[in-house]
Each structure stands twice: as C-alpha cells, then as structure tokens.
Design a protein around this motif. Structure first.
Motif, PDB file in Angstrom:
ATOM      1  N   LEU A  64       0.966  -0.968  -0.038  1.00  0.00           N
ATOM      2  CA  LEU A  64      -0.011   0.031   0.190  1.00  0.00           C
ATOM      3  C   LEU A  64       0.942   1.285   0.005  1.00  0.00           C
ATOM      4  O   LEU A  64       1.546   1.594   0.743  1.00  0.00           O
ATOM      5  CB  LEU A  64      -0.963   0.214   1.371  1.00  0.00           C
ATOM      6  N   ARG A  65       0.816   1.979  -1.082  1.00  0.00           N
ATOM      7  CA  ARG A  65       1.717   3.179  -1.212  1.00  0.00           C
ATOM      8  C   ARG A  65       0.963   4.205  -0.275  1.00  0.00           C
ATOM      9  O   ARG A  65      -0.282   4.613  -0.159  1.00  0.00           O
ATOM     10  CB  ARG A  65       1.691   3.607  -2.627  1.00  0.00           C
ATOM     11  N   PHE A  90      -1.414   2.085  10.911  1.00  0.00           N
ATOM     12  CA  PHE A  90      -0.117   2.058  10.182  1.00  0.00           C
ATOM     13  C   PHE A  90       0.096   3.158   9.463  1.00  0.00           C
ATOM     14  O   PHE A  90       1.384   3.873   9.330  1.00  0.00           O
ATOM     15  CB  PHE A  90      -0.045   0.872   9.373  1.00  0.00           C
ATOM     16  N   VAL A  91      -1.093   3.691   8.902  1.00  0.00           N
ATOM     17  CA  VAL A  91      -1.032   4.947   7.957  1.00  0.00           C
ATOM     18  C   VAL A  91      -0.837   6.079   8.917  1.00  0.00           C
ATOM     19  O   VAL A  91       0.198   7.099   8.415  1.00  0.00           O
ATOM     20  CB  VAL A  91      -2.330   5.144   7.166  1.00  0.00           C
ATOM     21  N   MET A  92      -1.251   6.433   9.901  1.00  0.00           N
ATOM     22  CA  MET A  92      -1.020   7.612  10.658  1.00  0.00           C
ATOM     23  C   MET A  92       0.331   7.673  11.396  1.00  0.00           C
ATOM     24  O   MET A  92       0.832   8.436  11.537  1.00  0.00           O
ATOM     25  CB  MET A  92      -2.125   7.791  11.732  1.00  0.00           C
ATOM     26  N   TYR A 191      -8.371   7.017   1.068  1.00  0.00           N
ATOM     27  CA  TYR A 191      -8.061   5.804   0.479  1.00  0.00           C
ATOM     28  C   TYR A 191      -8.325   5.526  -1.029  1.00  0.00           C
ATOM     29  O   TYR A 191      -9.521   5.941  -1.372  1.00  0.00           O
ATOM     30  CB  TYR A 191      -8.431   4.594   1.064  1.00  0.00           C
ATOM     31  N   ILE A 192      -7.389   5.483  -1.800  1.00  0.00           N
ATOM     32  CA  ILE A 192      -7.722   5.048  -3.146  1.00  0.00           C
ATOM     33  C   ILE A 192      -7.917   3.641  -3.501  1.00  0.00           C
ATOM     34  O   ILE A 192      -6.739   2.831  -3.337  1.00  0.00           O
ATOM     35  CB  ILE A 192      -6.963   5.826  -4.240  1.00  0.00           C
ATOM     36  N   GLY A 224      -4.006  -0.124  -3.909  1.00  0.00           N
ATOM     37  CA  GLY A 224      -4.196   0.938  -4.253  1.00  0.00           C
ATOM     38  C   GLY A 224      -3.305   1.942  -3.690  1.00  0.00           C
ATOM     39  O   GLY A 224      -2.107   1.455  -3.527  1.00  0.00           O
ATOM     40  N   ARG A 225      -3.566   2.978  -3.081  1.00  0.00           N
ATOM     41  CA  ARG A 225      -2.812   3.860  -2.444  1.00  0.00           C
ATOM     42  C   ARG A 225      -3.608   4.613  -1.233  1.00  0.00           C
ATOM     43  O   ARG A 225      -4.847   4.549  -1.355  1.00  0.00           O
ATOM     44  CB  ARG A 225      -1.980   4.814  -3.254  1.00  0.00           C
ATOM     45  N   VAL A 226      -2.903   5.442  -0.331  1.00  0.00           N
ATOM     46  CA  VAL A 226      -3.538   6.256   0.732  1.00  0.00           C
ATOM     47  C   VAL A 226      -2.866   7.527   0.814  1.00  0.00           C
ATOM     48  O   VAL A 226      -1.392   7.616   0.659  1.00  0.00           O
ATOM     49  CB  VAL A 226      -3.352   5.539   2.012  1.00  0.00           C
TER      50      VAL A 226
END
Length: 268
Positions: A64-65, A90-92, A191-192, A224-226
C-alpha cells in the motif's frame, strides 16, 4: 469478495512476513521500554521510532503506497483525522510519532490490544464519571510532549465520507494552563481503491468482520494507495470552545477528502 487461489498465495507470502515484522517490533519495543520507562517516565524518546519503523515496513509488505501532503506539526498538541479502517494505525504512524486515543474495549482485543497497550495508547470510557480522570490523563501526556491522535467521528466509516465530529474529547485541550501552548492539526485520510475495486475497498465499518476484511486487503495483489493531507494546525487560543474547534477540524478534513477522491465518489 471471494478470495481466489492466487489471492490465497499472496496471503501466504505476505502474512508470515507481516507477523514477524509487527510482533518482532513489539518485542524490541518492550525490551527498550525496560530501560526507557525508569529513566524517562512518561516521556518516550526512543520507542516511538520503533513503532514508526514497523508501520512503514507493514505498509511496504502490504504493497500500500503512502503519499503525504503538508507536514506533521512540531508544536505541542494533537492530531485528528477521519477514521476509515484498521489500516489507519499504520498509515497515521508511518510519517509521524503519535499516541492514539481509543475506546477501552480495544484493549481487550487479542493481538491489537497488546500492540496498542505497548505503544502508549490512551484507552477511554465513554462515561460521564470518567471524564475528569481522562482529562487529567490527557493533560499529563501533553505536558510530556506527546502528540495525541484521535478520531472525533467516534467510529470508522466506509472511507468515502466524513461523519460528524463529536466535540467531547476536544475539551481537554482547553485546560487553562495548557491552551496557550497547544494546537490541533486536522488530517484528511484518503484511500484510493485498487483499479477495478469498489471505492470503499479499504473501508472497515458496520458489520464487516475484522478477519474477513484483513484477509481481503492482504490478498489484493496490486494495492491502491492512501494519501494523507496535513492541514495547517489550529491554535487552541484562536477558537472559542470545543464545539467550534471540532467543527473547524471537520470542515478541513471533509474538504481534503472531497478534493482528493476521484470525481463523483465522495458520499454526502
């Protein structure tokens, strides 16, 4: 969504590596805390870097990019964002060092609860009798220089909408001795979905089971990506009260989501 044979192969390749990285990182974290806690107390000058590294590695393993716009603030205060998925953890954490504020029930979840406790998550109960104790906990952590992170919606959404921000947790930042030095930074999490998938692919909400959603994401060959949009921090002294602050943060987060989702996707 049914997982096909190739999807299960992808799961078999990714899952063991993810488990080793996450729980190996937890072991390193706990070992370092044996020395960090007695020397620094509430302050954590070392272990947040471990958490940040693990989260970056987890996103890489998932494929995940992550793209960011703007910069995480350096001043004292907290970060607030829309909440779409367990992936938000994870993202934050990947681009910044933060401490989550979460519902107390999460502390009892196998695996996730252990990770949350170890990394300094503040667990709260949504009860009036707990409000004062929680406010004091927030103040102590803020004085220690911690950047807190919470999701004012109170629950996760499908990822293509922003639910109304609840003002309750914003009250702690108006403490007389702290308000003058604190800011809140709104962050839009977008989120894409992978090509050909539903725009809500990464959203975890309603009655979607964690296990099924986790496996669905893990089995996706090409992710996809975030995108994270770090908006300008809002000084506490420039807002009149917690309701005004919650409203201002919600407006910025909603605008960021609307501007970066594909045309026609965002739900109202």
């Amino acid at each position: 969504m049914r997982i096909g044979p190739f999807g299960w192969l992808v799961v078999a390749l990714r899952l063991p590596v993810l488990v080793v990285v996450v729980f190996g990182g937890l072991l390193v974290h706990l070992t370092l805390r044996l020395f960090e806690r007695p020397v620094f107390g509430l302050r954590r000058p070392v272990t947040p870097f471990v958490t940040q590294g693990v989260c970056k590695a987890a996103l890489a393993i998932l494929g995940l990019r992550l793209r960011t716009q703007g910069r995480p603030m350096r001043r004292r205060g907290a970060v607030v964002a829309n909440h779409a998925s367990w992936l938000d953890i994870f993202v934050m954490n990947a681009p910044q060092r933060i401490y989550f504020v979460a519902k107390d029930e999460i502390a009892t979840w196998p695996g996730i609860g252990w990770l949350a406790r170890a990394t300094g998550t503040i667990f709260i109960r949504r009860a009036a009798r707990e409000a004062r104790a929680q406010k004091l906990t927030f103040e102590a952590r803020l004085r220690a220089g911690h950047h807190l992170c919470f999701f004012p919606e109170g629950t996760s959404s499908d990822g293509i909408r922003v639910l109304p921000f609840k003002p309750t947790l914003f009250a702690a930042f108006f403490a007389e001795e702290l308000a003058g030095i604190l800011s809140i930074q709104p962050v839009s999490v977008i989120y894409i979905a992978p090509k050909g998938r539903d725009a809500r692919f990464y959203g975890w909400w309603g009655d979607l089971g964690f296990g099924a959603h986790f496996l669905r994401v893990l089995a996706q060959p090409r992710q996809g990506r975030v995108e994270l949009i770090f908006h300008e921090p809002l000084p506490i002294t420039e807002t009149s009260d917690r309701k005004a602050l919650a409203r201002a943060c919600e407006e910025r987060v909603r605008a960021g989501l609307a501007a970066h989702l594909p045309d026609g996707v965002m739900a109202r």
